[in-house]
Design a protein around this motif. Structure first.
Motif, PDB file in Angstrom:
ATOM      1  N   ARG A   2      53.112  41.029  35.300  1.00  0.00           N
ATOM      2  CA  ARG A   2      51.971  40.347  34.683  1.00  0.00           C
ATOM      3  C   ARG A   2      50.967  39.894  35.734  1.00  0.00           C
ATOM      4  O   ARG A   2      49.758  39.981  35.539  1.00  0.00           O
ATOM      5  CB  ARG A   2      52.447  39.148  33.864  1.00  0.00           C
ATOM      6  N   ALA A   3      51.493  39.399  36.852  1.00  0.00           N
ATOM      7  CA  ALA A   3      50.606  38.944  37.926  1.00  0.00           C
ATOM      8  C   ALA A   3      49.779  40.102  38.492  1.00  0.00           C
ATOM      9  O   ALA A   3      48.573  39.960  38.744  1.00  0.00           O
ATOM     10  CB  ALA A   3      51.424  38.292  39.034  1.00  0.00           C
ATOM     11  N   ARG A   4      50.436  41.250  38.663  1.00  0.00           N
ATOM     12  CA  ARG A   4      49.726  42.413  39.224  1.00  0.00           C
ATOM     13  C   ARG A   4      48.649  42.914  38.271  1.00  0.00           C
ATOM     14  O   ARG A   4      47.514  43.188  38.676  1.00  0.00           O
ATOM     15  CB  ARG A   4      50.738  43.512  39.526  1.00  0.00           C
ATOM     16  N   ASP A  51      43.598  46.316  47.425  1.00  0.00           N
ATOM     17  CA  ASP A  51      43.856  45.008  46.815  1.00  0.00           C
ATOM     18  C   ASP A  51      45.137  45.049  45.990  1.00  0.00           C
ATOM     19  O   ASP A  51      45.929  44.096  45.998  1.00  0.00           O
ATOM     20  CB  ASP A  51      42.668  44.605  45.937  1.00  0.00           C
ATOM     21  N   ASP A  52      45.365  46.159  45.285  1.00  0.00           N
ATOM     22  CA  ASP A  52      46.592  46.303  44.503  1.00  0.00           C
ATOM     23  C   ASP A  52      47.805  46.385  45.418  1.00  0.00           C
ATOM     24  O   ASP A  52      48.880  45.860  45.099  1.00  0.00           O
ATOM     25  CB  ASP A  52      46.493  47.550  43.626  1.00  0.00           C
ATOM     26  N   ALA A  53      47.642  47.038  46.581  1.00  0.00           N
ATOM     27  CA  ALA A  53      48.746  47.132  47.533  1.00  0.00           C
ATOM     28  C   ALA A  53      49.101  45.759  48.099  1.00  0.00           C
ATOM     29  O   ALA A  53      50.277  45.464  48.352  1.00  0.00           O
ATOM     30  CB  ALA A  53      48.390  48.089  48.664  1.00  0.00           C
ATOM     31  N   VAL A  54      48.095  44.909  48.300  1.00  0.00           N
ATOM     32  CA  VAL A  54      48.356  43.544  48.771  1.00  0.00           C
ATOM     33  C   VAL A  54      49.192  42.784  47.748  1.00  0.00           C
ATOM     34  O   VAL A  54      50.171  42.106  48.090  1.00  0.00           O
ATOM     35  CB  VAL A  54      47.027  42.806  49.042  1.00  0.00           C
ATOM     36  N   ARG A  59      44.436  42.853  38.695  1.00  0.00           N
ATOM     37  CA  ARG A  59      43.564  44.018  38.496  1.00  0.00           C
ATOM     38  C   ARG A  59      42.427  43.688  37.528  1.00  0.00           C
ATOM     39  O   ARG A  59      41.257  43.989  37.778  1.00  0.00           O
ATOM     40  CB  ARG A  59      44.379  45.187  37.959  1.00  0.00           C
ATOM     41  N   ARG A  60      42.775  43.073  36.416  1.00  0.00           N
ATOM     42  CA  ARG A  60      41.768  42.749  35.407  1.00  0.00           C
ATOM     43  C   ARG A  60      40.790  41.706  35.920  1.00  0.00           C
ATOM     44  O   ARG A  60      39.579  41.785  35.665  1.00  0.00           O
ATOM     45  CB  ARG A  60      42.451  42.264  34.136  1.00  0.00           C
ATOM     46  N   ALA A  61      41.301  40.712  36.630  1.00  0.00           N
ATOM     47  CA  ALA A  61      40.417  39.666  37.160  1.00  0.00           C
ATOM     48  C   ALA A  61      39.425  40.247  38.158  1.00  0.00           C
ATOM     49  O   ALA A  61      38.231  39.893  38.156  1.00  0.00           O
ATOM     50  CB  ALA A  61      41.244  38.567  37.811  1.00  0.00           C
ATOM     51  N   LYS A 115      38.351  43.333  38.290  1.00  0.00           N
ATOM     52  CA  LYS A 115      37.418  44.234  37.607  1.00  0.00           C
ATOM     53  C   LYS A 115      36.402  43.490  36.756  1.00  0.00           C
ATOM     54  O   LYS A 115      35.233  43.885  36.683  1.00  0.00           O
ATOM     55  CB  LYS A 115      38.205  45.216  36.737  1.00  0.00           C
ATOM     56  N   ASN A 116      36.840  42.398  36.109  1.00  0.00           N
ATOM     57  CA  ASN A 116      35.978  41.714  35.148  1.00  0.00           C
ATOM     58  C   ASN A 116      35.232  40.516  35.722  1.00  0.00           C
ATOM     59  O   ASN A 116      34.459  39.876  35.001  1.00  0.00           O
ATOM     60  CB  ASN A 116      36.817  41.242  33.950  1.00  0.00           C
ATOM     61  N   ASP A 117      35.452  40.197  36.973  1.00  0.00           N
ATOM     62  CA  ASP A 117      34.755  39.068  37.585  1.00  0.00           C
ATOM     63  C   ASP A 117      33.247  39.336  37.607  1.00  0.00           C
ATOM     64  O   ASP A 117      32.786  40.318  38.198  1.00  0.00           O
ATOM     65  CB  ASP A 117      35.279  38.855  39.006  1.00  0.00           C
ATOM     66  N   VAL A 118      32.474  38.446  36.978  1.00  0.00           N
ATOM     67  CA  VAL A 118      31.026  38.666  36.856  1.00  0.00           C
ATOM     68  C   VAL A 118      30.365  38.739  38.227  1.00  0.00           C
ATOM     69  O   VAL A 118      29.459  39.548  38.459  1.00  0.00           O
ATOM     70  CB  VAL A 118      30.391  37.545  36.004  1.00  0.00           C
ATOM     71  N   GLY A 119      30.813  37.899  39.151  1.00  0.00           N
ATOM     72  CA  GLY A 119      30.229  37.914  40.486  1.00  0.00           C
ATOM     73  C   GLY A 119      31.042  38.691  41.488  1.00  0.00           C
ATOM     74  O   GLY A 119      30.807  38.596  42.694  1.00  0.00           O
ATOM     75  N   GLY A 120      32.017  39.465  41.007  1.00  0.00           N
ATOM     76  CA  GLY A 120      32.909  40.202  41.891  1.00  0.00           C
ATOM     77  C   GLY A 120      32.314  41.507  42.392  1.00  0.00           C
ATOM     78  O   GLY A 120      31.241  41.954  41.965  1.00  0.00           O
ATOM     79  N   MET A 121      33.059  42.146  43.293  1.00  0.00           N
ATOM     80  CA  MET A 121      32.575  43.371  43.919  1.00  0.00           C
ATOM     81  C   MET A 121      32.443  44.506  42.911  1.00  0.00           C
ATOM     82  O   MET A 121      31.492  45.289  42.966  1.00  0.00           O
ATOM     83  CB  MET A 121      33.530  43.758  45.050  1.00  0.00           C
ATOM     84  N   ASP A 122      33.378  44.615  41.969  1.00  0.00           N
ATOM     85  CA  ASP A 122      33.307  45.693  40.972  1.00  0.00           C
ATOM     86  C   ASP A 122      31.993  45.628  40.199  1.00  0.00           C
ATOM     87  O   ASP A 122      31.299  46.641  40.034  1.00  0.00           O
ATOM     88  CB  ASP A 122      34.479  45.574  40.002  1.00  0.00           C
ATOM     89  N   GLN A 123      31.664  44.448  39.720  1.00  0.00           N
ATOM     90  CA  GLN A 123      30.467  44.299  38.901  1.00  0.00           C
ATOM     91  C   GLN A 123      29.207  44.555  39.717  1.00  0.00           C
ATOM     92  O   GLN A 123      28.278  45.238  39.263  1.00  0.00           O
ATOM     93  CB  GLN A 123      30.427  42.886  38.305  1.00  0.00           C
ATOM     94  N   GLN A 124      29.157  44.037  40.938  1.00  0.00           N
ATOM     95  CA  GLN A 124      27.964  44.213  41.770  1.00  0.00           C
ATOM     96  C   GLN A 124      27.746  45.676  42.140  1.00  0.00           C
ATOM     97  O   GLN A 124      26.611  46.173  42.105  1.00  0.00           O
ATOM     98  CB  GLN A 124      28.087  43.361  43.030  1.00  0.00           C
ATOM     99  N   ILE A 125      28.824  46.371  42.478  1.00  0.00           N
ATOM    100  CA  ILE A 125      28.684  47.784  42.844  1.00  0.00           C
ATOM    101  C   ILE A 125      28.324  48.623  41.621  1.00  0.00           C
ATOM    102  O   ILE A 125      27.544  49.580  41.721  1.00  0.00           O
ATOM    103  CB  ILE A 125      29.979  48.293  43.505  1.00  0.00           C
ATOM    104  N   SER A 126      28.867  48.277  40.466  1.00  0.00           N
ATOM    105  CA  SER A 126      28.510  49.014  39.242  1.00  0.00           C
ATOM    106  C   SER A 126      27.024  48.879  38.945  1.00  0.00           C
ATOM    107  O   SER A 126      26.357  49.857  38.574  1.00  0.00           O
ATOM    108  CB  SER A 126      29.333  48.488  38.065  1.00  0.00           C
ATOM    109  N   GLU A 127      26.487  47.679  39.120  1.00  0.00           N
ATOM    110  CA  GLU A 127      25.053  47.481  38.908  1.00  0.00           C
ATOM    111  C   GLU A 127      24.231  48.271  39.927  1.00  0.00           C
ATOM    112  O   GLU A 127      23.202  48.873  39.586  1.00  0.00           O
ATOM    113  CB  GLU A 127      24.716  45.999  39.006  1.00  0.00           C
ATOM    114  N   LEU A 128      24.687  48.275  41.190  1.00  0.00           N
ATOM    115  CA  LEU A 128      23.970  49.022  42.226  1.00  0.00           C
ATOM    116  C   LEU A 128      24.015  50.522  41.943  1.00  0.00           C
ATOM    117  O   LEU A 128      23.009  51.227  42.130  1.00  0.00           O
ATOM    118  CB  LEU A 128      24.576  48.722  43.593  1.00  0.00           C
TER     119      LEU A 128
END
Length: 370
Positions: A270-272, A213-216, A276-278, A280-293
């Motif tokens: 700033r956009a990049r 995602d960062d490479a995109v 990254r922060r968005a 990671k911190n998205d409540v319904g995002g993949m980062d949060q869901q995988i962390s819970e799993l």
């Protein structure tokens, strides 16, 4: 008898179907992401084709030739034909970045597909091998258990066993049948769900998703910055009619620079970082869901490790008791042996399940798992 045949058929189907009919997780992953990858590559090729290829241009009109030789015909319009080729050298860079962005989007989708497959299975992740191990144990134990009950019915008819003894053994046999049926159904259900590639760790997949995602975003920023430059090479045919021209050809090199490029660097940074922060911190995002799993799987891993130690101790104890009573031939001892055999079969099935599941979870969680 009908119930026995049904359970046996289900167990046989469960043992053979996943390994024989289902595609490997790696093949499933490629198939799931192939359509998306083909799409983004096609879009990238279409966009890059316009950047990498030269432009052909032509025009026809009239021009004011100004003062001709001899001071006559001032400003008399004359027809003019222009045709040629133009090429923006910066387009080479933009085309390469477009291809790089498409490749990063494909890698991101592959990682995303694997993570989504993990979320679909949830707390049952890694259970396929555990169910297979339990099914193998039950496949070996059920025929012997059926034979014990058949022999006990014969003893009951001949007066060598009581109805209470038969009922006690039948209840244990029914528990084994129920467990085998539940195992077969669970394996069929898991076989229909997308699976993870073998040997993959959830945290590694999540890191790959973040990196892609960062490479995109990095490639998108590169394209935005490249719009500030243009280095054009132009050449071709240029003739004004009714006007003497020694060589009606032209060539031109043109460099343009947009001053807004000076402020793009900080804005892209700033956009990049914001992306990254968005992510990671998205409540319904993949980062949060995988962390819970991951938290849930680590808790289950610890629980099943403790349960495996308990079951292994029970199996060892019952195996010791079974060796002691095997040499005795009294009726009461034989009945106790039958109970031990059926209970030991159930515990061995649970032990096989827990052993395989703990190993699968350890592989998914990696060495950092407690």
């Amino acid at each position: 008898m009908r119930k026995t045949l049904t359970c046996g058929a289900l167990l046989c189907f469960a043992v053979r179907t996943p390994s024989a009919l289902a595609a490997s997780p790696d093949a499933q992953l490629e198939e799931r992401a192939e359509g998306y990858c083909e799409w983004v590559r096609g879009v990238g090729d279409a966009e890059a084709a316009l950047e990498l290829a030269p432009e052909v241009f032509g025009s026809f009109g009239v021009v004011n030739t100004g003062q001709a030789e001899g001071g006559t015909d001032l400003g008399k319009p004359k027809p003019r034909v222009t045709a040629g080729v133009s090429y923006d050298v910066v387009g080479l860079y933009r085309g390469r970045v477009i291809h790089r962005r498409a490749a990063a989007e494909c890698r991101r989708q592959q990682a995303l597909s694997s993570l989504q497959a993990a979320l679909r299975q949830g707390s049952g992740l890694g259970e396929a091998s555990a169910l297979e191990a339990r099914a193998r144990v039950l496949e070996e134990a059920l025929p012997r258990a059926e034979a014990l009950v058949t022999a006990l019915r014969s003893d009951l008819r001949e007066g060598r066993a009581t109805l209470e003894e038969l009922n006690a053994v039948q209840v244990r046999l029914d528990n084994l049948r129920s467990l085998s049926t539940d195992t077969a159904m669970a394996r069929e259900r898991l076989a229909a769900q997308p699976d993870l590639p073998r040997g993959q760790r959830l945290e590694s997949l999540l890191e790959e998703f973040r990196a892609a995602d960062d490479a995109v975003e990095a490639a998108s920023a590169g394209l935005r910055r490249a719009k500030g430059w243009e280095l054009s090479l132009r050449g071709g045919y240029d003739e004004v009619f009714d006007l003497d021209q020694d060589v009606p050809l032209f060539g031109q090199v043109m460099l343009t620079y947009d001053l807004g490029h000076l402020w793009q660097g900080k804005a892209n940074a700033r956009a990049r970082e914001g992306r990254r922060r968005a992510t990671k911190n998205d409540v319904g995002g993949m980062d949060q869901q995988i962390s819970e799993l991951l938290t849930e799987l680590r808790s289950r891993h610890r629980t099943e490790e403790a349960r495996l130690r308990e079951v292994s101790a029970l199996v060892t104890d019952l195996e010791g008791q079974l060796r002691e009573v095997e040499a005795l031939q009294t009726r009461e001892v034989r009945r106790f042996r039958d109970y031990l055999l059926l209970e030991l079969a159930r515990l061995r099935a649970e032990q096989a399940y827990l052993t395989a599941h703990v190993e699968s979870l350890a592989s998914l969680l990696g060495p950092a798992a407690p």
